[in-house]
Design an enzyme around this catalytic site. Structure first.
Site, PDB file in Angstrom:
ATOM      1  N   HIS A 227       3.080  43.524  90.114  1.00 54.97           N
ATOM      2  CA  HIS A 227       3.613  43.320  88.762  1.00 54.97           C
ATOM      3  C   HIS A 227       3.775  41.820  88.518  1.00 54.97           C
ATOM      4  O   HIS A 227       3.781  41.029  89.458  1.00 54.97           O
ATOM      5  CB  HIS A 227       4.981  44.009  88.616  1.00 54.97           C
ATOM      6  CG  HIS A 227       6.039  43.391  89.484  1.00 54.97           C
ATOM      7  ND1 HIS A 227       6.135  43.635  90.840  1.00 54.97           N
ATOM      8  CD2 HIS A 227       7.049  42.516  89.198  1.00 54.97           C
ATOM      9  CE1 HIS A 227       7.146  42.961  91.344  1.00 54.97           C
ATOM     10  NE2 HIS A 227       7.722  42.264  90.376  1.00 54.97           N
ATOM     11  N   ASP A 229       6.656  39.307  86.526  1.00 53.62           N
ATOM     12  CA  ASP A 229       8.039  39.448  86.081  1.00 53.62           C
ATOM     13  C   ASP A 229       8.116  39.191  84.572  1.00 53.62           C
ATOM     14  O   ASP A 229       7.459  38.283  84.066  1.00 53.62           O
ATOM     15  CB  ASP A 229       8.938  38.446  86.822  1.00 53.62           C
ATOM     16  CG  ASP A 229       9.054  38.783  88.305  1.00 53.62           C
ATOM     17  OD1 ASP A 229       8.809  39.955  88.671  1.00 53.62           O
ATOM     18  OD2 ASP A 229       9.381  37.879  89.092  1.00 53.62           O
ATOM     19  N   HIS A 284       2.502  39.798  91.782  1.00 52.64           N
ATOM     20  CA  HIS A 284       3.014  39.907  93.153  1.00 52.64           C
ATOM     21  C   HIS A 284       3.410  41.338  93.470  1.00 52.64           C
ATOM     22  O   HIS A 284       3.550  42.178  92.579  1.00 52.64           O
ATOM     23  CB  HIS A 284       4.199  38.940  93.365  1.00 52.64           C
ATOM     24  CG  HIS A 284       5.318  39.095  92.383  1.00 52.64           C
ATOM     25  ND1 HIS A 284       5.232  38.713  91.065  1.00 52.64           N
ATOM     26  CD2 HIS A 284       6.566  39.609  92.518  1.00 52.64           C
ATOM     27  CE1 HIS A 284       6.367  38.959  90.437  1.00 52.64           C
ATOM     28  NE2 HIS A 284       7.201  39.523  91.306  1.00 52.64           N
ATOM     29  N   ARG A 294      13.595  45.220 105.229  1.00 49.50           N
ATOM     30  CA  ARG A 294      13.584  43.912 104.566  1.00 49.50           C
ATOM     31  C   ARG A 294      14.527  43.958 103.366  1.00 49.50           C
ATOM     32  O   ARG A 294      14.687  45.012 102.738  1.00 49.50           O
ATOM     33  CB  ARG A 294      12.156  43.617 104.101  1.00 49.50           C
ATOM     34  CG  ARG A 294      11.993  42.338 103.315  1.00 49.50           C
ATOM     35  CD  ARG A 294      10.516  42.080 103.006  1.00 49.50           C
ATOM     36  NE  ARG A 294      10.377  40.845 102.284  1.00 49.50           N
ATOM     37  CZ  ARG A 294      10.511  40.728 100.966  1.00 49.50           C
ATOM     38  NH1 ARG A 294      10.791  41.789 100.228  1.00 49.50           N
ATOM     39  NH2 ARG A 294      10.384  39.550 100.374  1.00 49.50           N
TER      40      ARG A 294
END
Ligand SMILES: O=C(O)CCC(=O)C(=O)O
Ligand SMILES: [Fe+2]
Length: 356
Positions: A227, A229, A284, A294
């Site tokens: 996507h 941002d 990203h 994570r």
């Protein structure tokens, strides 16, 4: 937490209703991935383990040029010496860690309510896709107090003040970076009407804590789907585990390795529009791995919600006409993006930019 300017207004937005009522699975109980988590196109482009994403020292006398160059070429960079104290970042990561370690039924006490985006749930972006994401998140829009009190009936005050401190520091940093990015294009505070007379109007922001649990089948599961941002600027603090990747057209996915003390800065769609396409809104995604969970803490920064965003007039000329029409406001933009499954920028573009 200090009151914030109105951020994308969930109450007027249909965007997130789609995921209401959905809650993340208890990942610990899944020893293989159910079919609804199996994505088919993860390896469509090569993944490259290279340290190419620029690392910029904010104290470098050439920081402005380096930032501008990174925004033009990559749309992302890692920032060191950014001025946010280490302990503020570490404390915030510990808050995220302790939140996601709570038992599933405890986390659900702070689940997003009807019409709201604040609280615990799946990634907001999962509303756009049929497949599920191997992640869970906690979204903070305005004060987290009410939700924190449900998660930690004892001790939420301390956690609130850690969040408030992080929020304040990141707001300052985002504003500083936005003006550095714009100044490099010859834009001053007077050129951006919505920023107020001295560039001091309060921009809107959302803080998001993300958790990507270890996954039994990381080659098929997706932590966060590709996507861009919908922000002006996004700042990501990632824990010490790799997972974030950025896309370079013609090459593939580059891992953004965790660098001690660094924050990852993404150019968002609205900065791309403001800059009339000069700055790249970086594509990203986040991959998961088999053994190590994570975390990331993501500060998304946008304009005050009630202002239209359009390419800054000073950047336009007969040979560089506006690449985009005005976007009504931040929430409208997010709604458009939802409807178009993330393809809002391409569909709004008025013509194909020259590549030379
Ligand atoms: O977890 C990360 O590193 C990135 C998260 C992200 O891209 C987002 O929340 O928009
Ligand atoms: Fe993102």
């Amino acid at each position: 937490m200090a009151p914030t300017a109105t951020a994308p207004d969930a109450h007027n937005s249909k965007t997130f209703d789609v995921i209401l009522g959905k809650v993340p699975d208890d990942f610990k109980s899944l020893h293989e991935i159910p079919e609804e988590y199996a994505w088919t196109n993860l390896n469509e482009h090569p993944s490259l383990d290279s340290d190419s994403v620029p690392i910029i020292d904010l104290n470098d006398p050439n920081a402005s040029q380096l930032i501008s160059h990174a925004c033009t070429t990559w749309g992302v960079f890692q920032l060191i010496n950014h001025g946010v104290p280490n302990n503020v970042v570490e404390d915030m990561e510990s808050v995220a860690q302790s939140l996601f370690s709570l038992p599933a039924e405890q986390k659900l006490k702070a689940a997003r309510g009807p019409g709201g985006i604040s609280g615990y749930g799946p990634q907001l972006i999962s509303a756009f896709w049929d497949k599920k994401l191997w992640s869970e998140c906690f979204t903070i829009l305005g004060s987290p107090l009410e939700h924190y009190a449900k998660l930690w009936p004892q001790g939420y005050t301390k956690i609130c003040s850690i969040t408030e401190e992080y929020d304040k520091e990141l707001g300052r940093l985002c504003s500083r970076l936005m003006w550095i990015m714009l100044a490099s294009l010859g834009i001053s505070k007077e050129d951006v009407k919505w920023s107020g007379p001295k560039g001091d109007n309060q921009e809107a922001h959302v803080l998001q804590l993300n958790s990507y649990p270890a996954c039994p089948d990381p080659d098929r599961a997706m932590g966060l789907v590709a996507h861009t941002d919908s922000t002006l600027v996004t700042i990501v603090h990632q824990s010490k585990i790799c997972g974030l990747q950025v896309f370079q057209e013609g090459t593939g996915w580059f891992t953004v390795p965790p660098v001690p003390g660094a924050m990852v800065v993404n150019v968002g769609d609205l900065m791309h529009i403001l800059s009339n396409g000069s700055y790249v809104s970086v594509l990203h995604r986040v991959l998961v791995n088999q053994t190590q969970p994570r975390l990331s803490v993501v500060y998304t920064y946008g304009p005050p919600d009630n202002v239209p965003i359009s390419p800054i007039p000073k950047l336009l000329s007969a040979s560089h006409p506006a690449l985009y029409p005005p976007v009504t406001n931040w929430s409208e933009y997010i709604d458009t993006k939802t409807k178009l499954k993330g393809k809002a920028l391409a569909s709004l573009r008025l013509y194909e930019p020259r590549t030379n």
